[in-house]
Design a protein around this motif. Structure first.
Motif, PDB file in Angstrom:
ATOM      1  N   LYS A  20       0.833  -1.214   0.000  1.00  0.00           N
ATOM      2  CA  LYS A  20       0.000   0.000   0.000  1.00  0.00           C
ATOM      3  C   LYS A  20       0.864   1.259   0.000  1.00  0.00           C
ATOM      4  O   LYS A  20       0.542   2.249  -0.666  1.00  0.00           O
ATOM      5  CB  LYS A  20      -0.905   0.012   1.231  1.00  0.00           C
ATOM      6  CG  LYS A  20      -2.077  -0.939   1.172  1.00  0.00           C
ATOM      7  CD  LYS A  20      -2.874  -0.819   2.461  1.00  0.00           C
ATOM      8  CE  LYS A  20      -4.027  -1.795   2.507  1.00  0.00           C
ATOM      9  NZ  LYS A  20      -4.764  -1.715   3.794  1.00  0.00           N
ATOM     10  N   GLU A  57      -9.875  -0.159  -1.741  1.00  0.00           N
ATOM     11  CA  GLU A  57     -10.194   0.395  -0.419  1.00  0.00           C
ATOM     12  C   GLU A  57     -11.692   0.385  -0.132  1.00  0.00           C
ATOM     13  O   GLU A  57     -12.110   0.270   1.024  1.00  0.00           O
ATOM     14  CB  GLU A  57      -9.641   1.818  -0.331  1.00  0.00           C
ATOM     15  CG  GLU A  57      -9.606   2.380   1.067  1.00  0.00           C
ATOM     16  CD  GLU A  57      -8.812   3.663   1.166  1.00  0.00           C
ATOM     17  OE1 GLU A  57      -8.733   4.220   2.284  1.00  0.00           O
ATOM     18  OE2 GLU A  57      -8.268   4.100   0.119  1.00  0.00           O
ATOM     19  N   ALA A  60     -12.777  -2.761   1.616  1.00  0.00           N
ATOM     20  CA  ALA A  60     -12.036  -3.101   2.838  1.00  0.00           C
ATOM     21  C   ALA A  60     -12.976  -3.629   3.914  1.00  0.00           C
ATOM     22  O   ALA A  60     -14.132  -3.195   4.036  1.00  0.00           O
ATOM     23  CB  ALA A  60     -11.283  -1.876   3.351  1.00  0.00           C
ATOM     24  N   TYR A  74      -7.710  -4.109   3.296  1.00  0.00           N
ATOM     25  CA  TYR A  74      -7.916  -4.673   1.960  1.00  0.00           C
ATOM     26  C   TYR A  74      -6.565  -5.073   1.392  1.00  0.00           C
ATOM     27  O   TYR A  74      -5.514  -4.598   1.852  1.00  0.00           O
ATOM     28  CB  TYR A  74      -8.628  -3.675   1.029  1.00  0.00           C
ATOM     29  CG  TYR A  74      -7.783  -2.495   0.620  1.00  0.00           C
ATOM     30  CD1 TYR A  74      -7.079  -2.490  -0.586  1.00  0.00           C
ATOM     31  CD2 TYR A  74      -7.688  -1.372   1.437  1.00  0.00           C
ATOM     32  CE1 TYR A  74      -6.298  -1.408  -0.956  1.00  0.00           C
ATOM     33  CE2 TYR A  74      -6.912  -0.284   1.078  1.00  0.00           C
ATOM     34  CZ  TYR A  74      -6.223  -0.312  -0.118  1.00  0.00           C
ATOM     35  OH  TYR A  74      -5.440   0.757  -0.492  1.00  0.00           O
TER      36      TYR A  74
END
Length: 210
Positions: A20, A57, A60, A74
């Protein structure tokens, strides 16, 4: 005084966070013997998050064992998950269908040929003519295994058995004999546990004339 802070996340979550933080790069996590456990228990909510249409996202989820209230997780698109498994292992049941539909499956074949011969020759100084003999015998053995209705192609003996880790081998015939007697032979005894004469004959054919 120095203080060591232990990351409370496991390897998977650590990889998720790393990916990420660096969306321009691609990351891969490899899970060996992925089918040895219960996927629902091991992955939990992550099993859902592995789906390709939930890699964002918006999708998530809040995990059961979250670090803080409202924390949502996520799996980013730039994190690839590779699982390995040995489908010939009789101690493992069929692959969980929930896990199967989230992965593409690729079979890895025993590979000999020039790449294998050249590597073993360069690393271990084993004569190429002798390696060709080993290769021919392994092909013959694997053909016999693949044609056996109680076994099949997934039980073929991989090239790793006859690929030394490193270091020069002084007596290549003694090396191969030891591999057959202590590694391949016992494996064949397990394959043909109800027909040990077949296993013994296959072992003898590997060593015949050497």
């Amino acid at each position: 005084m120095s203080v060591t802070v232990i990351n409370p996340d496991g390897p998977f979550l650590q990889m998720i966070n790393t990916a990420k933080d660096d969306p321009e790069s691609q990351y891969t996590i490899i899970i060996e013997e992925i089918n040895r456990g219960n996927p629902a228990q091991i992955f939990g909510e992550m099993l859902t998050l592995l789906e390709s249409d939930k890699r964002n996202e918006v999708e998530a989820l809040e995990l059961s064992y979250r670090k803080s209230e409202g924390e949502r997780v996520y799996i980013p698109e730039n994190l690839y998950v590779i699982g390995t498994m040995n489908v010939a292992d009789r101690s493992i049941a069929m692959v969980d269908f929930a896990l199967r539909r989230r992965f593409a499956f690729v079979d890895l074949e025993p590979i000999f040929g020039s790449v294998w011969r050249n590597w073993v020759h360069d690393q271990c100084k084993i004569d190429e003519a002798f390696l060709s003999q080993v290769e021919e015998r392994m092909y013959a053995l694997n053909e016999q295994i693949a044609e056996d209705s109680n076994l099949g192609a997934q039980f073929r003996v991989g090239h790793s058995y006859v690929t030394p880790s490193a270091g020069e081998i002084d007596d290549s015939r003694e090396w191969f004999k030891q591999v057959v007697e202590t590694e391949i032979g016992p494996l064949l005894d397990e394959y043909w546990f109800d027909a040990l004469d077949t296993a013994q004959k296959a072992r003898e054919q590997l060593l015949e004339g050497l």
